[in-house]
Scaffold this motif. Structure first.
Motif, mmCIF file in Angstrom:
data_model
loop_
_atom_site.group_PDB
_atom_site.id
_atom_site.type_symbol
_atom_site.label_atom_id
_atom_site.label_comp_id
_atom_site.label_asym_id
_atom_site.label_seq_id
_atom_site.Cartn_x
_atom_site.Cartn_y
_atom_site.Cartn_z
ATOM 1 N N TRP A 1 64.426 47.280 -2.704
ATOM 2 C CA TRP A 1 63.926 47.507 -1.353
ATOM 3 C C TRP A 1 64.239 46.282 -0.538
ATOM 4 O O TRP A 1 64.066 45.187 -1.044
ATOM 5 C CB TRP A 1 62.418 47.756 -1.389
ATOM 6 C CG TRP A 1 61.939 48.299 -0.089
ATOM 7 C CD1 TRP A 1 61.465 47.599 0.958
ATOM 8 C CD2 TRP A 1 61.913 49.677 0.306
ATOM 9 N NE1 TRP A 1 61.156 48.429 1.983
ATOM 10 C CE2 TRP A 1 61.419 49.705 1.613
ATOM 11 C CE3 TRP A 1 62.282 50.849 -0.303
ATOM 12 C CZ2 TRP A 1 61.263 50.879 2.314
ATOM 13 C CZ3 TRP A 1 62.117 52.015 0.397
ATOM 14 C CH2 TRP A 1 61.614 52.033 1.688
ATOM 15 N N GLY B 1 50.873 50.365 -9.391
ATOM 16 C CA GLY B 1 51.215 49.128 -8.701
ATOM 17 C C GLY B 1 52.443 48.434 -9.238
ATOM 18 O O GLY B 1 52.382 47.703 -10.199
ATOM 19 N N ARG B 2 53.555 48.665 -8.599
ATOM 20 C CA ARG B 2 54.795 47.978 -8.942
ATOM 21 C C ARG B 2 55.604 47.876 -7.661
ATOM 22 O O ARG B 2 55.685 48.823 -6.910
ATOM 23 C CB ARG B 2 55.562 48.780 -9.990
ATOM 24 C CG ARG B 2 56.854 48.093 -10.412
ATOM 25 C CD ARG B 2 57.596 48.918 -11.436
ATOM 26 N NE ARG B 2 58.195 50.063 -10.764
ATOM 27 C CZ ARG B 2 58.449 51.230 -11.343
ATOM 28 N NH1 ARG B 2 58.117 51.426 -12.590
ATOM 29 N NH2 ARG B 2 59.012 52.206 -10.675
ATOM 30 N N ARG B 3 56.208 46.720 -7.424
ATOM 31 C CA ARG B 3 57.017 46.551 -6.222
ATOM 32 C C ARG B 3 58.215 47.499 -6.282
ATOM 33 O O ARG B 3 58.829 47.650 -7.320
ATOM 34 C CB ARG B 3 57.512 45.126 -6.124
ATOM 35 C CG ARG B 3 58.146 44.832 -4.772
ATOM 36 C CD ARG B 3 58.272 43.372 -4.555
ATOM 37 N NE ARG B 3 58.747 42.866 -3.336
ATOM 38 C CZ ARG B 3 59.264 43.462 -2.295
ATOM 39 N NH1 ARG B 3 59.374 44.734 -2.262
ATOM 40 N NH2 ARG B 3 59.672 42.823 -1.238
ATOM 41 N N PRO B 4 58.539 48.142 -5.164
ATOM 42 C CA PRO B 4 59.677 49.052 -5.169
ATOM 43 C C PRO B 4 60.962 48.318 -5.540
ATOM 44 O O PRO B 4 61.241 47.261 -4.985
ATOM 45 C CB PRO B 4 59.762 49.554 -3.735
ATOM 46 C CG PRO B 4 58.489 49.185 -3.100
ATOM 47 C CD PRO B 4 57.904 48.043 -3.871
ATOM 48 N N ARG C 1 46.083 46.814 -2.029
ATOM 49 C CA ARG C 1 47.524 46.940 -1.828
ATOM 50 C C ARG C 1 48.197 46.896 -3.193
ATOM 51 O O ARG C 1 48.003 45.971 -3.963
ATOM 52 C CB ARG C 1 48.056 45.830 -0.926
ATOM 53 C CG ARG C 1 49.531 46.054 -0.576
ATOM 54 C CD ARG C 1 50.020 45.129 0.488
ATOM 55 N NE ARG C 1 50.203 43.794 -0.040
ATOM 56 C CZ ARG C 1 50.979 42.875 0.510
ATOM 57 N NH1 ARG C 1 51.623 43.137 1.625
ATOM 58 N NH2 ARG C 1 51.082 41.695 -0.026
ATOM 59 N N ILE C 2 49.010 47.921 -3.478
ATOM 60 C CA ILE C 2 49.663 47.994 -4.782
ATOM 61 C C ILE C 2 51.153 47.679 -4.696
ATOM 62 O O ILE C 2 51.785 47.480 -5.727
ATOM 63 C CB ILE C 2 49.440 49.360 -5.460
ATOM 64 C CG1 ILE C 2 50.012 50.510 -4.631
ATOM 65 C CG2 ILE C 2 47.968 49.568 -5.762
ATOM 66 C CD1 ILE C 2 50.032 51.839 -5.349
ATOM 67 N N ALA C 3 51.714 47.645 -3.495
ATOM 68 C CA ALA C 3 53.115 47.270 -3.325
ATOM 69 C C ALA C 3 53.327 46.755 -1.908
ATOM 70 O O ALA C 3 52.902 47.384 -0.944
ATOM 71 C CB ALA C 3 54.035 48.457 -3.591
ATOM 72 N N GLY D 1 52.287 47.575 3.427
ATOM 73 C CA GLY D 1 52.629 48.044 2.097
ATOM 74 C C GLY D 1 52.004 49.373 1.744
ATOM 75 O O GLY D 1 51.520 50.111 2.602
ATOM 76 N N VAL E 1 57.583 53.940 -6.104
ATOM 77 C CA VAL E 1 56.577 52.968 -6.515
ATOM 78 C C VAL E 1 55.636 53.678 -7.477
ATOM 79 O O VAL E 1 55.175 54.777 -7.191
ATOM 80 C CB VAL E 1 55.764 52.484 -5.295
ATOM 81 C CG1 VAL E 1 54.650 51.562 -5.728
ATOM 82 C CG2 VAL E 1 56.659 51.802 -4.287
#
Length: 101
Positions: A91, A85-88, A42-44, A30, A81
């Motif tokens: 994706w 911290g945000r999920r893409p 880990r942010i995403a 990630g 992203v």
């Protein structure tokens, strides 16, 4: 992939480092952030079967743009992203980005 790989390292104005870490495992692959004096976080999460290989920080929008060699990402930025911290979104990339040869 067989071995962990750190690529796409960028540095923000405040000294924070953002980097792509590809391990082939869901728990570690990630986008990661390392603030000065802090611990990596880990942010995403990114797909474990991919190979994220390019990272850019748009300082105007404060967004990270990612490319992926294996999943056929385009050289232009896919859904970004946020460094906080945000999920893409959307994706992996759409099938239309797949290599043609």
């Amino acid at each position: 992939m067989g071995f962990p790989l750190t690529v796409g390292i960028v540095r923000a104005h405040d000294g924070t480092l953002y980097f792509l870490y590809a391990t082939g495992t869901r728990d570690l692959t990630g986008v990661w952030r390392l603030r000065p004096g802090g611990e990596p976080q880990r942010i995403a999460a990114l797909p474990a079967n991919g190979l994220p290989n390019g990272l850019a920080l748009d300082t105007r929008t404060r967004m990270l743009c990612i490319t992926d060699f294996v999943l056929g990402a385009s050289p232009v930025c896919p859904p970004p992203v946020a460094p906080h911290g945000r999920r893409p979104p959307n994706w992996p990339p759409p099938a239309s980005w797949a290599p043609t040869a």
